[in-house]
Motif scaffolding. Structure first.
Motif, mmCIF file in Angstrom:
data_model
loop_
_atom_site.group_PDB
_atom_site.id
_atom_site.type_symbol
_atom_site.label_atom_id
_atom_site.label_comp_id
_atom_site.label_asym_id
_atom_site.label_seq_id
_atom_site.Cartn_x
_atom_site.Cartn_y
_atom_site.Cartn_z
ATOM 1 N N VAL A 14 0.865 -1.177 0.000
ATOM 2 C CA VAL A 14 0.000 0.000 0.000
ATOM 3 C C VAL A 14 0.903 1.230 0.000
ATOM 4 C CG1 VAL A 14 -1.917 1.146 1.192
ATOM 5 C CG2 VAL A 14 -1.621 -1.313 1.424
ATOM 6 N N CYS A 15 0.452 2.298 -0.638
ATOM 7 C CA CYS A 15 1.246 3.529 -0.672
ATOM 8 C C CYS A 15 1.425 4.091 0.739
ATOM 9 C CB CYS A 15 0.557 4.567 -1.558
ATOM 10 S SG CYS A 15 1.392 6.169 -1.559
ATOM 11 N N PRO A 16 2.623 4.599 1.067
ATOM 12 C CA PRO A 16 2.851 5.111 2.425
ATOM 13 C C PRO A 16 2.424 6.556 2.643
ATOM 14 C CG PRO A 16 4.887 5.242 1.186
ATOM 15 C CD PRO A 16 3.860 4.614 0.268
ATOM 16 N N TYR A 17 1.819 7.194 1.677
ATOM 17 C CA TYR A 17 1.576 8.629 1.830
ATOM 18 C C TYR A 17 0.139 8.951 2.241
ATOM 19 C CZ TYR A 17 6.267 9.155 -0.031
ATOM 20 O OH TYR A 17 7.619 9.081 -0.203
ATOM 21 N N CYS A 18 -0.751 9.236 1.314
ATOM 22 C CA CYS A 18 -2.009 9.850 1.759
ATOM 23 C C CYS A 18 -3.091 8.831 2.091
ATOM 24 C CB CYS A 18 -2.501 10.880 0.751
ATOM 25 S SG CYS A 18 -3.576 10.250 -0.538
ATOM 26 N N GLY A 19 -4.196 9.345 2.635
ATOM 27 C CA GLY A 19 -5.281 8.509 3.116
ATOM 28 C C GLY A 19 -6.099 7.831 2.035
ATOM 29 N N VAL A 20 -5.818 8.121 0.759
ATOM 30 C CA VAL A 20 -6.519 7.411 -0.308
ATOM 31 C C VAL A 20 -6.252 5.909 -0.202
ATOM 32 C CG1 VAL A 20 -6.647 7.069 -2.817
ATOM 33 C CG2 VAL A 20 -6.615 9.377 -1.873
ATOM 34 N N GLY A 21 -4.989 5.557 0.137
ATOM 35 C CA GLY A 21 -4.684 4.139 0.336
ATOM 36 C C GLY A 21 -4.575 3.356 -0.954
ATOM 37 N N CYS A 22 -3.831 3.891 -1.915
ATOM 38 C CA CYS A 22 -3.648 3.183 -3.182
ATOM 39 C C CYS A 22 -2.835 1.908 -2.955
ATOM 40 C CB CYS A 22 -2.902 4.072 -4.179
ATOM 41 S SG CYS A 22 -3.810 5.553 -4.633
ATOM 42 N N GLN A 23 -3.297 0.816 -3.539
ATOM 43 C CA GLN A 23 -2.490 -0.398 -3.522
ATOM 44 C C GLN A 23 -1.454 -0.302 -4.630
ATOM 45 O OE1 GLN A 23 -4.639 -4.075 -3.511
ATOM 46 N NE2 GLN A 23 -5.862 -3.521 -1.718
ATOM 47 N N LEU A 48 -1.835 5.673 -9.588
ATOM 48 C CA LEU A 48 -0.978 6.231 -8.530
ATOM 49 C C LEU A 48 -0.714 7.686 -8.867
ATOM 50 C CD1 LEU A 48 1.811 3.490 -8.154
ATOM 51 C CD2 LEU A 48 -0.096 3.900 -6.581
ATOM 52 N N CYS A 49 -0.485 8.501 -7.859
ATOM 53 C CA CYS A 49 -0.040 9.875 -8.123
ATOM 54 C C CYS A 49 1.488 9.908 -8.097
ATOM 55 C CB CYS A 49 -0.637 10.842 -7.107
ATOM 56 S SG CYS A 49 0.186 10.848 -5.506
ATOM 57 N N VAL A 50 2.026 11.093 -8.244
ATOM 58 C CA VAL A 50 3.480 11.229 -8.352
ATOM 59 C C VAL A 50 4.189 10.738 -7.087
ATOM 60 C CG1 VAL A 50 3.497 13.642 -7.533
ATOM 61 C CG2 VAL A 50 5.309 12.844 -9.062
ATOM 62 N N LYS A 51 3.561 10.919 -5.937
ATOM 63 C CA LYS A 51 4.225 10.471 -4.695
ATOM 64 C C LYS A 51 4.273 8.949 -4.643
ATOM 65 C CE LYS A 51 1.663 12.851 -1.744
ATOM 66 N NZ LYS A 51 0.931 13.828 -2.568
ATOM 67 N N GLY A 52 3.144 8.312 -4.919
ATOM 68 C CA GLY A 52 3.109 6.855 -4.850
ATOM 69 C C GLY A 52 4.005 6.215 -5.897
ATOM 70 N N ARG A 53 4.076 6.841 -7.082
ATOM 71 C CA ARG A 53 4.846 6.232 -8.166
ATOM 72 C C ARG A 53 6.345 6.480 -8.032
ATOM 73 N NH1 ARG A 53 2.940 3.932 -12.430
ATOM 74 N NH2 ARG A 53 0.879 4.871 -12.265
ATOM 75 N N PRO A 198 -4.753 12.935 -4.664
ATOM 76 C CA PRO A 198 -4.764 13.042 -6.131
ATOM 77 C C PRO A 198 -5.488 11.914 -6.847
ATOM 78 C CG PRO A 198 -2.561 13.437 -5.231
ATOM 79 C CD PRO A 198 -3.389 12.917 -4.106
ATOM 80 N N VAL A 199 -5.383 10.696 -6.364
ATOM 81 C CA VAL A 199 -6.075 9.609 -7.070
ATOM 82 C C VAL A 199 -7.581 9.704 -6.838
ATOM 83 C CG1 VAL A 199 -6.388 7.097 -7.110
ATOM 84 C CG2 VAL A 199 -4.090 8.072 -7.266
ATOM 85 N N ALA A 200 -8.001 10.110 -5.654
ATOM 86 C CA ALA A 200 -9.432 10.359 -5.438
ATOM 87 C C ALA A 200 -9.912 11.430 -6.420
ATOM 88 C CB ALA A 200 -9.690 10.797 -3.997
HETATM 89 FE FE1 SF4 Z 1 -0.244 7.456 -2.533
HETATM 90 FE FE2 SF4 Z 1 -0.929 9.311 -4.271
HETATM 91 FE FE3 SF4 Z 1 -2.486 7.204 -3.869
HETATM 92 FE FE4 SF4 Z 1 -2.292 9.084 -2.018
HETATM 93 S S1 SF4 Z 1 -3.158 9.335 -4.072
HETATM 94 S S2 SF4 Z 1 -2.212 6.888 -1.674
HETATM 95 S S3 SF4 Z 1 -0.138 9.674 -2.201
HETATM 96 S S4 SF4 Z 1 -0.431 7.192 -4.750
#
Ligand code: SF4
Length: 703
Positions: A14-23, A48-53, A198-200
């Motif tokens: 799971v992405c370590p950044y925002c509360g969206v919780g992208c796998q 994924l957004c730029v942070k997750g990717r 961002p993904v939301a």
């Molecule tokens: Fe990670 Fe971006 Fe998804 Fe948030 S929107 S969980 S920061 S990839």
């Protein structure tokens, strides 16, 4: 990006950044992450957004802690401008785990023995897993002996949770953000999803293209304005005036849902009377929105068959943050917009596990699952589960702990993964408090600004190095898996917390996070029918979940609310001014927040190469007219001054900014926004007013 053909392994997490919780899937070779791809998770569908990717390489930064550190004798505590976090041995010396853990725990044990349990406090972390949050709050409650435990929810959505608990009996969202696709109308207020979720935001854009009418209510402009049916900018801090005017229209024009109100709510007559005089005409001067637009927004929302409200920290981070959320809840209840697909209330949670860390009890006034510490029966159940007595007094919150250090009440702290030397309001005051602590233990990945005040620093695990569950903004519990090994002598956070607990005389013998999760299920009804094994198989299950083989609930409270009466409650509010209104000396509103590329205090993203290359330097955003007034060009330095301090940073001219306002992200240590912010608290959620401080701007000399 590497080539997937050369990866040895793929590890789903799971992405370590925002509360969206992208796998996501880590592509791993030779124990290093080559690149990251979006996985088909319920909250991201491979996006994924730029942070997750691109933000996956921070654990390999040269400044990563790989061994325990102990402060050298005679080195003063505090931020030293010459200190190089990549060369920490100037101020600290390396130590064995045994020596560091003994010293870390003994300092806290001694303070408790000499001065009492109320002298200790702990900050856990929403960047860590649910199991680590559970263990941390259990250590503070059963080892330290008080409820002085908190985390960053106190700086983001505690006021939203306070209002939701009061009005509907539950602090989590009533529907996932995917339900926006089923809504006819969506209000976005006090949030900027394209930057912060961002993904939301991509799902919101799709919903808008398919016909959902989005209404954006915010003092600032944003990218989603381009997708909005209506975009309304209002006066900063005037949220309650605007929302009460919307309620007035709904009441006076009879747009409310009588059947829903009768069946599911209490207190509507009082609300009706309360908003009777708050007409659009009377509220327009305060909120800066013309009465016709107020009426249009109210009618659109109230007459929609299905409508949702999403909000962010523009709502919660005010001294009237709880009142703001109460108003939004009243809007939804008055119109019957909860409990069905395409309806609901959704505070967009900030950090990847702030929902889970709150659920797991990293909150000073409630035990796990929001069970009040003052309730003897509920407390007794946890005393039996943990075989230890528990304090019945609510503990201190984040900012209250800073004050308690200054007044000599709190003398020792254990801070895991949080960075109050950057994230707290009125930083000079907060940093002076950290320097005053007699004993400070910091557990983190780097020598953060907070760790520079520590007596002992314990090297912890990054998200890609550990296993554990996290809970996103949608109430989806998901499993994070270790992709790579821990560097050097760094250890999993749960292991470190357990070692400190053992030194407090607690007989903890957890061998794996799954054992902690099993214990959590015994104290948290919200986890019924969710097991570690199920998460290993299914990756994600929403709570509440009705059966072992059922998907969790995406929309809740269709029949009743989890209150004593089963009904939700209206909570009328009065407009209040900001704590520090602008005036002739400080005529500009300072507001703070995040950037797309940087996360919170920057401890991770500023050490991620691509993200730091994209946004390498501190900036302040201001309207073109404001820049002209100051006679500064884009990139030229300006100084921002409030009653608490000054910072100098580059001007970024942004047409989305209203005149009379400046926005500063709080991730840049070299121009720390929170030097400027006001520590005044919302009386219910105890959140500081990060979104409004009186400031003045001036052109700074160029170097
Ligand atoms: Fe990670 Fe971006 Fe998804 Fe948030 S929107 S969980 S920061 S990839």
């Amino acid at each position: 990006r590497g080539d997937s053909a050369v990866a040895d392994r793929r590890v789903d997490s799971v992405c370590p950044y925002c509360g969206v919780g992208c796998q996501l899937t880590y592509h791993v070779k030779d124990d290093g992450i080559l690149f990251v791809e979006g996985k088909n998770g319920p909250a991201n569908q491979e996006r994924l957004c730029v942070k997750g990717r691109f933000g996956f390489d921070y654990p390999n930064h040269a400044a990563r802690l790989t061994t325990p550190l102990i402060r050298r004798d005679g080195v003063a505590k505090g931020l030293d401008p010459d200190f190089d976090p990549a060369q920490p041995l100037t101020h600290f010396r390396e130590a064995s785990w045994e020596e560091a853990l003994d010293l870390a725990a003994q300092g806290l044990v001694d303070l408790k023995a000499a001065q009492g349990p109320e002298t200790l406090a702990g900050f856990g972390s929403a960047k860590c897993s649910n199991e680590e949050a559970w263990l941390f709050q259990k250590l503070v409650r059963t080892g330290f002996g008080s409820n002085n435990v908190d985390h960053c929810t106190r700086l983001c959505h505690a006021s939203s949770v306070a209002a939701l608990m009061e009005c509907i009996g539950s602090g989590a969202v009533t529907a996932s953000f995917m339900q926006a696709a089923n809504a006819d109308v969506v209000i976005l207020t006090g949030c900027n999803p394209a930057v912060n979720h961002p993904v939301a935001a991509t799902f919101f854009k799709q919903a808008a293209k398919r016909g959902t009418k989005f209404i954006v209510l915010d003092p600032r402009g944003q990218a989603l304005d381009a997708y909005a049916h209506l975009s309304v900018r209002f006066t900063p801090g005037a949220d309650v005036s605007l929302f009460n005017a919307l309620l007035n229209v709904i009441v006076s024009e009879g747009l409310y849902d009588e059947d829903y109100i009768a069946e599911h709510t209490e207190g509507f007559e009082a609300l009706k009377a309360h908003v009777a005089e708050m007409t659009p005409e009377s509220m327009a001067p305060a909120c800066g929105v013309d009465p016709a637009t107020i009426r249009e927004v109210a009618r659109l929302y109230a007459t929609a068959e299905r409508a949702m409200i999403f909000w962010g920290m523009g709502i919660s981070q005010h001294v009237h943050g709880t009142d703001n959320a109460r108003c939004l809840i009243s809007l939804a209840l008055a119109c019957g917009h909860t409990g069905r697909p395409g309806t609901g209330l959704h505070p967009l949670r900030g950090q990847n596990n702030v929902q889970g860390a709150s659920d797991a009890g990293l909150i000073p006034m409630v035990l796990p699952d929001y069970q009040p510490v003052g309730d003897a029966q509920l407390r007794a159940a946890f005393e039996e589960l943990w075989n230890a007595p528990l304090d019945e007094q609510p503990g201190l919150t984040v900012v209250e702990i800073v004050h308690a250090i200054h007044d000599g009440t709190i003398r020792g702290m254990y801070i895991q993964g949080e960075n109050p030397a950057m994230s707290d309001p009125d930083l000079d005051h907060a940093r002076a408090a950290l320097a005053k602590l007699e004993h400070l233990v910091v557990q983190d990945l780097f020598v953060t600004e907070t760790a520079q005040f520590a007596d002992v620093i314990l090297p912890a695990s990054s998200w890609s190095e550990k296993e554990g569950t996290v809970t996103n903004t949608n109430r989806q519990v998901q499993l994070g898996r270790a992709a790579v090994s821990l560097p050097g002598e760094a250890k999993p956070d749960w292991w470190i917390i357990q070692e400190i607990a053992r030194r407090f005389g607690l007989d903890w013998r957890y061998a794996h996070p799954r054992e902690v999760f099993a214990e959590m299920k015994r104290g948290m009804p919200s986890l019924d029918h969710i097991t570690w094994e199920r998460l290993e198989r299914e990756h994600s299950v929403s709570y509440p979940c009705p059966a072992d083989d059922a998907p969790g609930a995406d929309v809740v409270f269709s029949d009743a609310f989890p209150t004593a009466s089963g009904k939700a409650r209206f909570s009328p509010t009065l407009p209040l001014p900001p704590d520090e209104p602008i005036d002739a000396d400080y005529p500009v509103v300072l507001t703070t927040g995040r950037q797309l590329e940087h996360w919170h205090t920057g401890s991770m993203t500023r050490r991620a190469r691509v993200l730091d290359d994209l946004e390498p330097a501190a900036v302040a955003s201001l309207a073109p007219a404001e820049a002209r007034h100051l006679d500064v060009a884009p990139g030229e330095p300006i100084t921002i001054t409030t009653r608490r301090g000054s910072i100098t940073l580059a001007a970024r001219v942004d047409p989305a900014m209203p005149e009379g306002m400046v926005f500063v992200p709080f991730c840049y240590a070299e121009a720390a926004a929170n030097v400027l912010t006001n520590p005044a608290l919302d009386p219910f959620g105890k959140i500081p007013e990060f979104k409004y401080a009186a400031a003045r701007l001036s052109r700074a000399a160029t170097a």
